[in-house]
Design an enzyme around this catalytic site. Structure first.
Site, PDB file in Angstrom:
ATOM      1  N   SER A   1       0.839  -1.186   0.000  1.00  0.00           N
ATOM      2  CA  SER A   1       0.000   0.000   0.000  1.00  0.00           C
ATOM      3  C   SER A   1       0.884   1.249   0.000  1.00  0.00           C
ATOM      4  O   SER A   1       1.648   1.449  -0.936  1.00  0.00           O
ATOM      5  CB  SER A   1      -0.954  -0.026   1.198  1.00  0.00           C
ATOM      6  OG  SER A   1      -1.918   0.985   1.087  1.00  0.00           O
TER       7      SER A   1
ATOM      8  N   HIS B   1      -8.341  -4.476  -0.688  1.00  0.00           N
ATOM      9  CA  HIS B   1      -7.029  -3.877  -0.416  1.00  0.00           C
ATOM     10  C   HIS B   1      -6.215  -4.704   0.563  1.00  0.00           C
ATOM     11  O   HIS B   1      -4.997  -4.564   0.628  1.00  0.00           O
ATOM     12  CB  HIS B   1      -7.220  -2.464   0.132  1.00  0.00           C
ATOM     13  CG  HIS B   1      -5.939  -1.703   0.248  1.00  0.00           C
ATOM     14  ND1 HIS B   1      -5.111  -1.472  -0.830  1.00  0.00           N
ATOM     15  CD2 HIS B   1      -5.323  -1.140   1.315  1.00  0.00           C
ATOM     16  CE1 HIS B   1      -4.054  -0.785  -0.429  1.00  0.00           C
ATOM     17  NE2 HIS B   1      -4.159  -0.578   0.871  1.00  0.00           N
TER      18      HIS B   1
END
Length: 695
Positions: free
Chosen positions: A553, A668
């Site tokens: 991320s 995610h």
């Protein structure tokens, strides 16, 4: 108690030699345009993904270690002797559990006495696998919002494949079924809070396109039972320029209720409004603060900027109904300390505090003079300490304790009493010959940056040790010691060394540590990381030929920058669910929400900096790069897969080798089920060993 189930590598010698050693997947013939990759679910894009995935799978699964790695990783993930982490509702203990039989998971419950036993008697409350099969939907549990104070009715969030957008349905925990004719909201990015048994405060896109530029809702309405959503009464309307607007309702044990609306203009700023009937009254709090609980009618606030006489990082209490708020201190961290978590436990506050990246737990209560007094709870030292669960109706709380070599433990506490260890995780790897040490590296500007090293006790400092370096460095997120069975079994036990760097941009030393690496100051973050790598080489713990790096991320952005700025410092780079196109991130998925962290191309100074560091735009022909491994997920609607796709396509244009793997599901947080997580872990560790130790 309200609960939510809800967020890691050397010099490149010769491309030809590396390709021979690694059987690298490269795509030579490409179309003139790769714009089709932006169509996340487009047929041409998914065909491209399938082709690249298969090349990576063919190359890495052919390694003889892969089956063993995958088997070990899956065994650890699905082990029945894991600790079932608790959630406390209406006096019972709930747990969300996934294993080989329950791939999507089950929500189950037991009583407190049974939970303390070695073999609790569990009752299944919701079987997500059965629900998905019955409804022919790709359901995963996205979250649970339970109604206080009785905590028997909850809004269940169901996600398609793990994405952030969710379908919400009312569920009866006691009767173990969805409520017929109950509250239900269709698929969207949305949030809810229970005002009372018959009223929900809801933030969602009530009309098509009613989302901020960050793709989150900004209109809050009150929806009453027995009415249609269209009849919901508007209470607050933000704007498309906000990041998001959400409702929040806090309760305490004394039956006080504090309904709030939190308007977030940016990722790190909020304006809080107290809801009085259908009116909203602004609370005069600093923009960088968060209301985290309610005790004796006092709102508990964590400050991330200095305010009045309180330094940044402090926790205070306020009188929300008084004009001047009458703030009082609860705890003020000292130098190199930070507050990791705050939770309400009955009429007390629990604080997880870290001192030089080592965890402590404190219990605070009000004395007769109305002053907050704290007692440190006796828990293991030199490890991470987290608040696993707290309860509004009692002072029973559970603490999660773990370290690099300390398998996760669960401790139960009552108020200020000495906690008792009630559950332990069996070791997942042999740590007998391993040790942990902490060092500091001097960064480019002289700042001392701490890092942990997990290594063999008999390690020779000769620069010949395969080493994995991990960091995050953003959003005030702290990286603390934790136990990873896969890391231990697939890396440490086989002779690998692991390093965790506490670089700026994170929250390891409070808000100022984060602020030092925000926006155009972000080069400090990248310099910190490179300085740790150089320090490892100076100490002869490893060398560029044997150093790999990993991050996801925001950490994926870190990896991309280090890949382009310092390709000579490492041999392998794992780039997970990354941001890589920093000149266009604001228009990709939820990217606009992170302008407060990264800056904006609309500000000339910030655009110049983003252009200087953006990994995609700084890939250059003729450079000798290490061979990276990029991973992402199709269903990630937060960062999105397009960053990784564009980076891979650019590497193709430059005829550079790389590995690429995009999971079709998972959101995610990567794999939507344990089998997918295990496969990706096995792929990554095969990549590491083949890259650093090819012979």
């Amino acid at each position: 108690m309200t609960a939510r189930v809800s967020l890691f590598f050397h010099r490149f010698r010769r491309l030809a030699l590396a390709a021979t050693m690694l059987a690298l997947p490269t795509v030579q013939a490409r179309a003139a345009s790769t714009a089709f990759l932006d169509q996340i679910d487009g047929k041409q894009a998914l065909d491209w993904v399938k082709q690249h995935d298969q090349k990576t799978l063919d190359a890495l699964r052919a390694d003889p270690r892969f089956p063993e790695f995958q088997r070990d990783a899956l065994r650890i993930l699905q082990s029945q002797d894991r600790i079932p982490m608790p959630m406390q509702w209406h006096g019972a203990i709930y747990n969300f559990w996934r294993d080989a039989k329950h791939v999507r998971g089950i929500l189950r419950r037991t009583d407190a006495a049974s939970y303390r036993s070695a073999t609790p008697h569990w009752v299944t409350v919701l079987d997500v696998d059965a629900l998905a099969a019955q409804e022919h939907r790709n359901w995963f549990l996205g979250g649970i919002e339970c109604r206080e104070p009785d905590e028997t009715r909850c809004m269940i969030a169901l996600s398609e494949g793990g994405e952030d957008a969710q379908t919400l349905r009312e569920f009866d925990l006691l009767k173990r079924h969805f409520v017929p004719g109950g509250f239900e909201l269709p698929h969207a990015k949305q949030s809810v809070a229970w005002l009372n048994a018959d009223t929900l405060l809801v933030s969602r896109p009530w009309e098509p396109g009613e989302l901020t530029h960050s793709s989150y809702p900004y209109v809050v309405k009150a929806w009453h039972r027995g009415t249609k959503p269209e009849a919901a009464v508007e209470l607050f309307r933000g704007s498309k320029q906000d990041m998001t607007v959400n409702p929040l309702v806090l309760f305490d044990r004394d039956h006080h209720v504090l309904p709030l609306i939190a308007q977030a203009p940016t990722f790190f700023t909020k304006r809080f409004f107290r809801l009085v009937g259908d009116k909203t009254l602004a609370l005069d709090l600093p923009s960088k603060s968060d209301i985290v609980g309610l005790v004796h009618g006092l709102a508990i606030v964590r400050l991330t900027e200095a305010w009045r006489d309180f330094p940044a990082g402090s926790v205070i209490s306020i009188q929300p109904e008084q004009t001047n708020l009458d703030p009082k201190p609860v705890v003020t961290p000292k130098a190199r300390q930070m507050i990791q978590d705050v939770a309400v436990s009955g009429n007390r506050l629990l604080i997880a505090l870290y001192d030089n990246v080592r965890g402590q737990a404190w219990s605070y209560g009000l004395d007769k003079q109305g002053v907050w007094q704290g007692v440190r709870l006796k828990l293991p030292e030199d490890v991470s300490v987290g608040i696993a669960s707290s309860d509004l109706q009692s002072e029973t709380a559970y603490f999660e304790v773990s370290g690099f070599l300390t398998p996760t433990e669960l401790w139960q506490g009552e108020g200020q009493s000495v906690p008792l260890r009630i559950k332990t995780t069996p070791p997942r790897f042999n740590a007998h010959d391993l040790m942990v040490e902490q060092h500091e590296a001097r960064s480019t500007d002289g700042t001392m940056v701490p890092y942990f090293v997990v290594r063999r006790r008999d390690l020779k400092m000769d620069g010949k040790n395969p080493t994995l370096l991990y960091a995050y460095g953003g959003f005030e997120v702290s990286m603390t010691p934790s136990y990873s069975g896969a890391l231990g079994k697939l890396w440490l036990e086989r002779g690998g060394t692991y390093v965790l760097a506490n670089i700026r941009g994170g929250g390891e030393f409070g808000p100022d540590w984060h602020e030092a690496g925000r926006k155009t100051h972000r080069q400090r973050v990248f310099d910190d990381f490179a300085s740790v790598a150089r320090d490892l080489t100076t100490r002869k713990l490893t060398s560029p030929d044997l150093l790999a790096i990993k991050g996801g991320s925001n950490g994926g952005l870190l990896m991309g920058v280090e890949f382009t700025q310092h390709p000579e410092l490492w041999r392998g780079v794992i780039i997970q669910v990354p941001l890589l196109d920093m000149l266009n991130f604001e228009n990709m998925s939820a990217g606009a929400s992170w302008v407060d962290e990264y800056g904006s191309v609309g500000v000339p100074e910030e655009r110049d900096f983003l252009a200087k560091i953006s990994p995609l735009q700084n890939l250059k022909a003729g450079m000798r790069y290490p061979t990276p491994f990029l991973t992402t997920t199709t269903r990630d609607d937060r960062v999105g897969p397009v960053h990784a796709r564009r980076f891979a396509a650019r590497m193709d244009e430059l005829h550079l080798p790389y590995f690429y793997y995009e999971q079709v599901e998972g959101g995610h947080s990567a794999g939507a089920n344990q089998a997918e997580v295990a496969q990706e872990e096995a792929l990554e560790y095969v990549y590491l060993w083949k890259t650093l130790m090819p012979s």
